[in-house]
Design a protein around this motif. Sequence first.
Motif, PDB file in Angstrom:
ATOM      1  N   TYR A  56       0.700  -1.689   0.049  1.00 44.93           N
ATOM      2  CA  TYR A  56      -0.294  -0.075   0.277  1.00 44.93           C
ATOM      3  C   TYR A  56       1.069   1.203  -0.180  1.00 44.93           C
ATOM      4  CZ  TYR A  56      -3.048   3.319   1.802  1.00 44.93           C
ATOM      5  OH  TYR A  56      -4.254   4.811   2.076  1.00 44.93           O
ATOM      6  N   GLN A  59       3.024   1.597  -3.542  1.00 42.70           N
ATOM      7  CA  GLN A  59       1.676   2.098  -5.130  1.00 42.70           C
ATOM      8  C   GLN A  59       1.452   3.692  -4.433  1.00 42.70           C
ATOM      9  OE1 GLN A  59      -2.012  -0.951  -4.026  1.00 42.70           O
ATOM     10  NE2 GLN A  59      -0.997  -1.813  -5.236  1.00 42.70           N
ATOM     11  N   ARG A  60       1.247   3.928  -2.988  1.00 40.27           N
ATOM     12  CA  ARG A  60       1.352   5.736  -2.828  1.00 40.27           C
ATOM     13  C   ARG A  60       2.643   6.008  -3.271  1.00 40.27           C
ATOM     14  NH1 ARG A  60      -1.936   7.791   2.826  1.00 40.27           N
ATOM     15  NH2 ARG A  60      -1.376   9.356   1.230  1.00 40.27           N
ATOM     16  N   VAL A  62       4.156   5.651  -6.224  1.00 41.00           N
ATOM     17  CA  VAL A  62       4.309   5.460  -7.317  1.00 41.00           C
ATOM     18  C   VAL A  62       4.256   7.219  -8.016  1.00 41.00           C
ATOM     19  CG1 VAL A  62       3.506   4.714  -9.241  1.00 41.00           C
ATOM     20  CG2 VAL A  62       3.598   3.415  -7.365  1.00 41.00           C
ATOM     21  N   LYS A  67       8.629   4.490 -11.163  1.00 32.77           N
ATOM     22  CA  LYS A  67       8.189   3.796 -11.415  1.00 32.77           C
ATOM     23  C   LYS A  67       8.869   2.298 -11.821  1.00 32.77           C
ATOM     24  CE  LYS A  67       3.542   2.984 -13.030  1.00 32.77           C
ATOM     25  NZ  LYS A  67       3.670   1.271 -13.249  1.00 32.77           N
ATOM     26  N   ASP A  71       7.496  -0.939  -9.111  1.00 34.47           N
ATOM     27  CA  ASP A  71       7.135  -2.495 -10.362  1.00 34.47           C
ATOM     28  C   ASP A  71       7.178  -3.279  -9.684  1.00 34.47           C
ATOM     29  OD1 ASP A  71       4.805  -0.430 -11.068  1.00 34.47           O
ATOM     30  OD2 ASP A  71       5.732  -0.527 -13.336  1.00 34.47           O
ATOM     31  N   LEU A  74       7.312  -4.838  -6.276  1.00 35.29           N
ATOM     32  CA  LEU A  74       5.668  -5.548  -6.097  1.00 35.29           C
ATOM     33  C   LEU A  74       5.926  -6.485  -6.746  1.00 35.29           C
ATOM     34  CD1 LEU A  74       3.647  -2.250  -6.584  1.00 35.29           C
ATOM     35  CD2 LEU A  74       4.085  -3.955  -4.266  1.00 35.29           C
TER      36      LEU A  74
END
Length: 304
Positions: A56, A59-60, A62, A67, A71, A74
């Motif tokens: 979480y 993603q905030r 990014v 990025k 990625d 993740l």
Amino acid sequence: MKAIVYTTIALIAFAANSLFCRMALAEGYIDAWSFTVIRLLSATVCLVFIMTIHAYKLQRQVLASDKPSVDAILNDKGSWLSSVSLVIYALCFSIAYVELNTGTGALILSSAVQITMIGWGIYKKEQLSAVQWLAFIVAVAGFVYLMLPSAAVPSPNAAALMALSGAAWGVYSIRGKSCISPLRATGFNFVRSLVAVPILLLVGLMYLDEIGLKNISLESITSEGILLACASGAIASGLGYSIWYTAMPLLKTTQAAIVQLCVPVIATVLGVIFLSEQLTLNFLIASIVILGAVLVFMLNKKTV
């Protein structure tokens, strides 16, 4: 500096794992099969919770960060080979531990780990200097000196299981060198390991039935056993293995192998502190030899 910090924390976690296992299985608080199942489940729950928060936050971030890098983190989801190695290590260790005394089990386990990891390191052309070979031999000699007094002739089956456990741990450690996100790789490895839980429960029930324990929930599992298995899983395994995977890319395979000879020393110290075990002269001598040899090995570099 990061390598030293992460490695030290991971080794303490390994030693704590040994302590939890010894307390749970040697005292008969729980059977090896149930201990392994609860260990895997508690580690998975802990890591999934932490991974959810971690994902979480990533993603905030990014939009404000790289990025592709986010990625890549993740997308790091461990591997089936690592998960299989993890299950084999945990299960074989728990079963063999009941049949072997501390010294014998540690000697077999460590030998298998060292052969697996150092063998792989040499295969990958991680050459050792003459001083490193000498330091390695001295460290192993100190380890044998520490464990030999409590060693006994093992049963062939238990010895084979412990050797398999050590080899599996060596493979699992080696796999950590290529991970991008230690937390996510470890978490997904534990998630995949849950595939083995129904099989472990079934085999465990059949085994317990054979030795006369008809009611597994009441007769073979105590609250102490559950707490120790959870501590072994969530803290020493889940978090400990994540930190170990953080340290692995910072170490050569041969370095990662030899530092694990320090685990019995740390485990013994924890036993003295938490279990009121006796501190002996043999332990002090062996500890000085092992720690000194490991330090020399880590500081010395191969000269071409």
